[in-house]
Design a protein around this motif. Structure first.
Motif, mmCIF file in Angstrom:
data_model
loop_
_atom_site.group_PDB
_atom_site.id
_atom_site.type_symbol
_atom_site.label_atom_id
_atom_site.label_comp_id
_atom_site.label_asym_id
_atom_site.label_seq_id
_atom_site.Cartn_x
_atom_site.Cartn_y
_atom_site.Cartn_z
ATOM 1 N N LYS A 1 0.818 -1.216 0.000
ATOM 2 C CA LYS A 1 0.000 0.000 0.000
ATOM 3 C C LYS A 1 0.852 1.265 0.000
ATOM 4 O O LYS A 1 0.372 2.334 -0.293
ATOM 5 N N SER A 2 2.127 1.119 0.404
ATOM 6 C CA SER A 2 2.933 2.323 0.510
ATOM 7 C C SER A 2 4.084 2.307 -0.476
ATOM 8 O O SER A 2 4.657 1.260 -0.741
ATOM 9 N N MET A 3 4.388 3.495 -0.994
ATOM 10 C CA MET A 3 5.461 3.585 -1.981
ATOM 11 C C MET A 3 6.817 3.580 -1.270
ATOM 12 O O MET A 3 6.984 4.187 -0.222
ATOM 13 N N LEU A 4 7.758 2.867 -1.878
ATOM 14 C CA LEU A 4 9.121 2.826 -1.334
ATOM 15 C C LEU A 4 9.979 3.739 -2.207
ATOM 16 O O LEU A 4 10.023 3.575 -3.429
ATOM 17 N N GLU A 5 10.617 4.704 -1.540
ATOM 18 C CA GLU A 5 11.383 5.715 -2.286
ATOM 19 C C GLU A 5 12.838 5.742 -1.812
ATOM 20 O O GLU A 5 13.091 5.626 -0.617
ATOM 21 N N VAL A 6 13.709 5.942 -2.745
ATOM 22 C CA VAL A 6 15.121 6.094 -2.426
ATOM 23 C C VAL A 6 15.533 7.499 -2.849
ATOM 24 O O VAL A 6 15.349 7.868 -4.003
ATOM 25 N N VAL A 7 16.025 8.286 -1.882
ATOM 26 C CA VAL A 7 16.299 9.696 -2.177
ATOM 27 C C VAL A 7 17.777 10.018 -1.958
ATOM 28 O O VAL A 7 18.284 9.915 -0.836
ATOM 29 N N ASN A 8 18.432 10.387 -3.058
ATOM 30 C CA ASN A 8 19.850 10.813 -3.004
ATOM 31 C C ASN A 8 20.740 9.863 -2.205
ATOM 32 O O ASN A 8 21.582 10.280 -1.417
ATOM 33 N N LEU A 9 20.541 8.591 -2.397
ATOM 34 C CA LEU A 9 21.262 7.583 -1.618
ATOM 35 C C LEU A 9 22.725 7.485 -2.078
ATOM 36 O O LEU A 9 22.993 7.326 -3.261
ATOM 37 N N SER A 10 23.641 7.574 -1.124
ATOM 38 C CA SER A 10 25.082 7.469 -1.452
ATOM 39 C C SER A 10 25.774 6.579 -0.433
ATOM 40 O O SER A 10 25.371 6.509 0.725
ATOM 41 N N LYS A 11 26.800 5.895 -0.912
ATOM 42 C CA LYS A 11 27.634 5.118 0.011
ATOM 43 C C LYS A 11 29.085 5.301 -0.400
ATOM 44 O O LYS A 11 29.453 5.024 -1.544
ATOM 45 N N VAL A 12 29.876 5.783 0.544
ATOM 46 C CA VAL A 12 31.291 6.036 0.248
ATOM 47 C C VAL A 12 32.139 5.122 1.123
ATOM 48 O O VAL A 12 31.948 5.058 2.338
ATOM 49 N N TYR A 13 33.048 4.361 0.486
ATOM 50 C CA TYR A 13 34.015 3.555 1.220
ATOM 51 C C TYR A 13 35.378 4.208 1.068
ATOM 52 O O TYR A 13 35.920 4.221 -0.040
ATOM 53 N N LYS A 14 35.888 4.754 2.150
ATOM 54 C CA LYS A 14 37.120 5.538 2.116
ATOM 55 C C LYS A 14 36.980 6.604 1.017
ATOM 56 O O LYS A 14 36.165 7.496 1.148
ATOM 57 N N LYS A 15 37.736 6.436 -0.104
ATOM 58 C CA LYS A 15 37.601 7.477 -1.134
ATOM 59 C C LYS A 15 36.720 7.019 -2.293
ATOM 60 O O LYS A 15 36.468 7.773 -3.232
ATOM 61 N N ASN A 16 36.262 5.751 -2.217
ATOM 62 C CA ASN A 16 35.527 5.185 -3.339
ATOM 63 C C ASN A 16 34.017 5.364 -3.168
ATOM 64 O O ASN A 16 33.440 4.924 -2.169
ATOM 65 N N LYS A 17 33.393 6.030 -4.150
ATOM 66 C CA LYS A 17 31.936 6.212 -4.095
ATOM 67 C C LYS A 17 31.270 5.000 -4.735
ATOM 68 O O LYS A 17 31.205 4.883 -5.955
ATOM 69 N N ALA A 18 30.777 4.079 -3.928
ATOM 70 C CA ALA A 18 30.137 2.867 -4.460
ATOM 71 C C ALA A 18 28.759 3.197 -5.009
ATOM 72 O O ALA A 18 28.324 2.650 -6.022
ATOM 73 N N VAL A 19 28.052 4.065 -4.320
ATOM 74 C CA VAL A 19 26.725 4.513 -4.783
ATOM 75 C C VAL A 19 26.713 6.036 -4.670
ATOM 76 O O VAL A 19 27.093 6.590 -3.640
ATOM 77 N N ASP A 20 26.266 6.675 -5.752
ATOM 78 C CA ASP A 20 26.397 8.125 -5.812
ATOM 79 C C ASP A 20 25.047 8.773 -6.159
ATOM 80 O O ASP A 20 24.610 8.747 -7.302
ATOM 81 N N GLN A 21 24.399 9.306 -5.152
ATOM 82 C CA GLN A 21 23.162 10.090 -5.350
ATOM 83 C C GLN A 21 22.105 9.334 -6.155
ATOM 84 O O GLN A 21 21.588 9.851 -7.150
ATOM 85 N N VAL A 22 21.792 8.147 -5.711
ATOM 86 C CA VAL A 22 20.805 7.345 -6.443
ATOM 87 C C VAL A 22 19.393 7.718 -5.995
ATOM 88 O O VAL A 22 19.117 7.843 -4.801
ATOM 89 N N ASN A 23 18.525 7.911 -6.963
ATOM 90 C CA ASN A 23 17.112 8.177 -6.671
ATOM 91 C C ASN A 23 16.276 7.163 -7.428
ATOM 92 O O ASN A 23 16.494 6.955 -8.616
#
Lengths: 314, 368
Positions: A3-25
């Motif tokens: 019944k409810s929408m699942l939203e991902v907003v500007n999701l980022s994951k940084v490992y040390k200097k490596n951006k594994a996920v960058d501003q995902v919507n």
């Protein structure tokens, strides 16, 4: 039913200097099947791990009907099922014992759990094999049980991470049908990742393509394919293989994405380009006979390769 | 939490081999090393001293419970040790003694300790007698014997580590030592479930279930603890009721005293799990850690025979030292549990420290 929408907003994951996920919507609505595509190392698994509250993001939010899942994961965990890419089962348990155990950690009432186990065993086609130890199952049976465990508590959202890797066509077909059925009958919303484009094309309403931690394309299947709508794919067959001819084709500015598959050569050209005189000239020059040619509509795989490139990934 | 515990014990019932093998190994080693020492080890003696004095020393030496001392001619005594008929030959001299020892004789420091004390007493008595004129010597000897039997001061050794004196029991030493050493592998086997489940994503399935992380850890750690505890209780019970080893009335207290030690080993295993990236590395690290902490902690031999001050100092970082202190304390030394606050506190401190670090590292790794 979700019944409810699942939203991902500007999701980022940084490992040390490596951006594994960058501003995902992205978002998934109740009853949808959404495909998440990307080459190895694109950030799909990290994104999925963050959505399923396994790891915390460096930035951004996951919202379930505007409720922040990162801060309070309980609500999502009650309605979320995850099918991991690896077989996450106890090999020394039977299918029934695995289902009983994983159902119990979801705090399902005993009576309901018993009923659900019967339903799930039928759904995954293991109702006659439930007494065998899982370590004695075939790869396909393990994969089906791996999915079954995630279905026990009737999740409204299901995340499936490459659920058909390494199995025979029969089991694969059964899994795809089960996924379709779950979505149609139970209205389960599904996030589906796979490297098999035809699976995604068959199952998904909308598709997100990720590369290098970012979403690089999104939309319905038609919208994604229209990325290549200004181009057409030509598949030609010659009487013999000529490396010089292929090299020449690759050097032609009018042609792109030239690839060789057995006796066939395919390439992409702009829709209004008359490529035939060029092709005939090259055939004369290299003494090769053109046996046939075919004009094809771009597939999801063509778009995927167009967007992410043909170079090998680690 | 109970469902996780139930599942772990069901898995144990399906794969009980490792638990059974370790239990048998403990029993066999403790029996062979402990009860096997019931027969006295023969030791040859030859002497440059006067016959009376030599007989006196050998008589006193024979009060030593583990060995039988016999006087031989020099040539015969040396031949016996050369041929391996005895493990040790003692050469008694006016100024001291020499020990000729077979390389695999493990009790040499204990024997040396015993001899030094005894030799000193006898030589001192002899010197006192010789300082008197010959006619008075028998009178002086009577006084000295009287003083020996009714000393002016009664000296009692009362603490469990005995800084000056050294009391031990070979059967309890091998039983407790081997039990505390081998149970490390059993506890680690329990924690190994966490390592494997994290590896094959079962842990992820549990994490995103309705069960809290605290309960997941608690269930897994309780299982590892119970696995170790059941094994220790089983072994101690076999030796108490079956083999008839003397626990000096401290059997029940021993079953309680082992709890802080096992908690510490669970914490140590969690810490090792947190620094190992693969199940293979976990097993390797456990072996690398278990043997040294048993060696330096007095699991294989009494710490009192270790003469190196450095080794004695290092023993304080080994949980087995405190485990042995606890078990010896409540059995051989007849101490109540309330007198064991020091080793219990140290073990609980190690538990908190290692558990805190271990779980923290594991959680940080999960975010990678």
């Amino acid at each position: 039913m979700a019944k409810s929408m699942l939203e991902v907003v500007n999701l980022s994951k940084v490992y040390k200097k490596n951006k594994a996920v960058d501003q995902v919507n992205f978002y998934i609505e109740p009853g949808e099947i959404v495909g998440l595509l990307g080459p190895n190392g694109a950030g799909k698994s990290t994104t999925i791990a963050m959505i399923s509250t396994l790891i915390s993001p460096s930035a951004g939010d996951v919202l379930l009907q505007n409720h922040n899942v990162i801060k309070d994961p309980t609500k999502l965990r009650e309605i979320l099922g995850v099918v991991p890419q690896e077989i996450a089962l106890y090999g020394d348990f039977t299918a029934r014992e695995n289902l009983e155990f994983f159902g119990s950690v979801h705090k399902m009432p005993k009576k309901l759990l018993k009923e659900r186990i019967e339903v799930v065993l039928k759904q995954i086609g293991l109702e006659h094999e439930h007494k065998k130890l899982v370590k004695h199952y075939s790869g396909g049976m393990k994969r089906r049980l791996n999915i079954g465990v995630a279905l026990l508590h009737e999740p409204q959202y299901l995340i499936m991470d490459e659920p058909t890797v390494g199995i025979d066509p029969q089991s694969r077909n059964h899994i795809l049908e089960t996924v379709k059925q779950l979505n149609q009958e139970m209205k389960t919303a599904i996030i589906y990742t796979s490297h098999y484009m035809e699976e995604v094309e068959y199952l998904c309403n909308r598709i997100y393509i990720m590369d290098k931690g970012r979403i690089i394309a999104s939309g319905t299947k038609e919208e994604i394919k229209s990325i290549l709508s200004s181009e057409k794919i030509i598949v030609v067959k010659f009487n013999r293989h000529s490396n010089s001819l292929i090299k020449e084709l690759m050097d032609q500015p009018l042609l792109s994405n030239v690839s060789v598959k057995e006796s066939e050569v395919s390439f992409t050209v702009a829709k209004d380009t008359n490529f035939l005189p060029l092709l005939m000239n090259l055939c004369d020059q290299y003494k090769v006979v053109l046996n046939s040619f075919q004009v094809e509509e771009p597939t999801l795989e063509d778009v995927f390769l167009h967007l992410t490139g043909r170079a090998l990934r680690n | 939490m109970m469902n996780i515990l139930k599942s772990k014990f069901l898995l144990l019932a399906r794969q009980p081999a490792s638990f059974i093998i370790i239990t048998i190994v403990i029993c066999v080693f403790a029996f062979v090393l402990g009860l096997g020492q019931q027969a006295k080890v023969p030791i040859a003696v030859y002497s440059d001293l006067k016959e009376d004095l030599t007989n006196d020393i050998v008589e006193k030496l024979n009060e030593f419970p583990l060995s039988k001392f016999t006087i031989y001619e020099e040539e015969e005594a040396l031949r016996k040790v050369e041929d391996g008929e005895v493990d040790v030959t003692i050469h008694l001299q006016n100024e001291g003694f020499d020990l000729i020892i077979a390389p695999d004789y493990m009790e040499a420091p204990v024997l040396q300790n015993q001899l030094t004390t005894l030799y000193g007493e006898i030589m001192q008595k002899d010197a006192i007698l010789n300082s008197f004129p010959l006619g008075m010597q028998s009178q002086v000897e009577t006084v000295l014997n009287e003083a020996e039997q009714h000393p002016s001061f009664q000296v009692h050794y009362s603490n469990f580590s005995n800084d000056e004196g050294f009391i031990w029991d070979a059967k309890l030493q091998s039983l407790f030592g081997f039990t505390l050493y081998m149970v490390i592998y059993t506890v680690a086997n329990g924690v190994f479930h966490i390592v494997i489940e994290r590896r094959n994503n079962i842990w992820d399935r549990l994490t995103i279930s309705s069960m809290s992380k605290t309960k997941i850890y608690l269930a897994n750690l309780t299982y590892s603890f119970l696995l170790g505890y059941i094994q220790v209780a089983l072994v101690l019970s076999i030796f108490n009721f079956g083999v008839g080893v003397n626990f000096y009335g401290g059997y029940i207290n021993a079953l309680i005293a082992v709890i802080p030690y096992l908690l510490c080993i669970v914490a140590l295993s969690i810490f090792i799990a947190s620094i190992s990236n693969t199940p293979g590395k976990f097993n390797a690290y456990i072996s690398v850690v278990a043997v040294p902490i048993a060696m330096i902690g007095g699991g294989f031999w009494p710490l009192e025979i270790v003469t190196s001050e450095i080794m004695q100092a290092i023993s304080y970082i080994s949980p087995i030292k405190y485990g042995m202190d606890l078990l010896y304390g409540v059995t051989l030394f007849g101490e109540p549990l309330t007198a064991m606050i020091e080793p219990i506190s140290v073990l609980l401190f190690m538990t908190v420290l290692l558990m805190g670090l271990g779980i923290n590292f594991l959680e940080k790794k999960e975010q990678r």
